[in-house]
Design a protein around this motif. Sequence first.
Motif, short mmCIF file in Angstrom:
data_model
loop_
_atom_site.label_atom_id
_atom_site.label_comp_id
_atom_site.label_asym_id
_atom_site.label_seq_id
_atom_site.Cartn_x
_atom_site.Cartn_y
_atom_site.Cartn_z
N VAL A 188 0.86 -1.19 0.00
CA VAL A 188 0.00 0.00 0.00
C VAL A 188 0.89 1.24 0.00
O VAL A 188 1.89 1.30 0.73
N ALA A 228 -1.92 -2.84 -3.78
CA ALA A 228 -3.02 -3.24 -2.89
C ALA A 228 -3.95 -2.08 -2.60
O ALA A 228 -5.14 -2.28 -2.36
N GLY A 229 -3.43 -0.87 -2.61
CA GLY A 229 -4.27 0.29 -2.37
C GLY A 229 -3.44 1.56 -2.25
O GLY A 229 -2.21 1.53 -2.08
N ARG A 256 -8.20 -4.72 2.60
CA ARG A 256 -7.32 -4.91 1.45
C ARG A 256 -6.50 -6.20 1.59
O ARG A 256 -6.15 -6.83 0.60
#
Length: 226
Positions: free
Chosen positions: A117, A140-141, A224
């Motif tokens: 992330v 992932a984000g 996530r």
Amino acid sequence: MNDSTEPKLERVVRDTGENPDHAVIWLHGLGADGHDFEPIVPQLNCAARRAVRFIFPHAPVQPVTINGGMAMRAWFDIRGVDIDRASDLDGIHASVAAVDALIDEQLAGGIAADRLVLAGFSQGGAIALRCGLARKTTLAGLIGLSTYLPEAGSLADWASQAGLRAPIFMGHGSQDPIVPIGLGKDSARHLEAAGCAVEWQSWPMPHAVCPEEIEAIDRWLEQRWS
């Protein structure tokens, strides 16, 4: 491919367990440094449930126009109070390249893209969004706190399809005098129009982070990684 001769970003690293297979790269705001968000690590339950590597890089020291040319840690120059105008695109692109190299370093070390992330606050959040959306592999984000999206008007020209698939969390203070909440909302709308999955939340606070926001980030990260 990134030039291996480029100097690596100095950073603070905190692991929550041995052999971490998840990672968060967290970019600080103007005038701060990598230690600024280090205290958030023990506040995230999601990081206590798995081994996570937190990387807090230091931005380079450079003069900042809006602060009278004073040298401080900054991801790019800010030339006026309208922070989304007359942007320092060269500085933004240089920081994006440096963060890209840091991400590639983690991927080469065994962290999977779908477990990494990229997060940031204020100026750091702007770089996190700009960098993550242009990546050729979906992370992932992305987390952007009290921030906005640089070059939002030309998003279709520089964002990648893989980057646009990354889920995004954006949090903002309704009383923010530094990055107006309207600027953050406009950025979220640009991203949603481009097909991004954006979770937007706001709290009655200034240019800051509150406990409720940290709890929301914790829940979002857990989603996530589950």
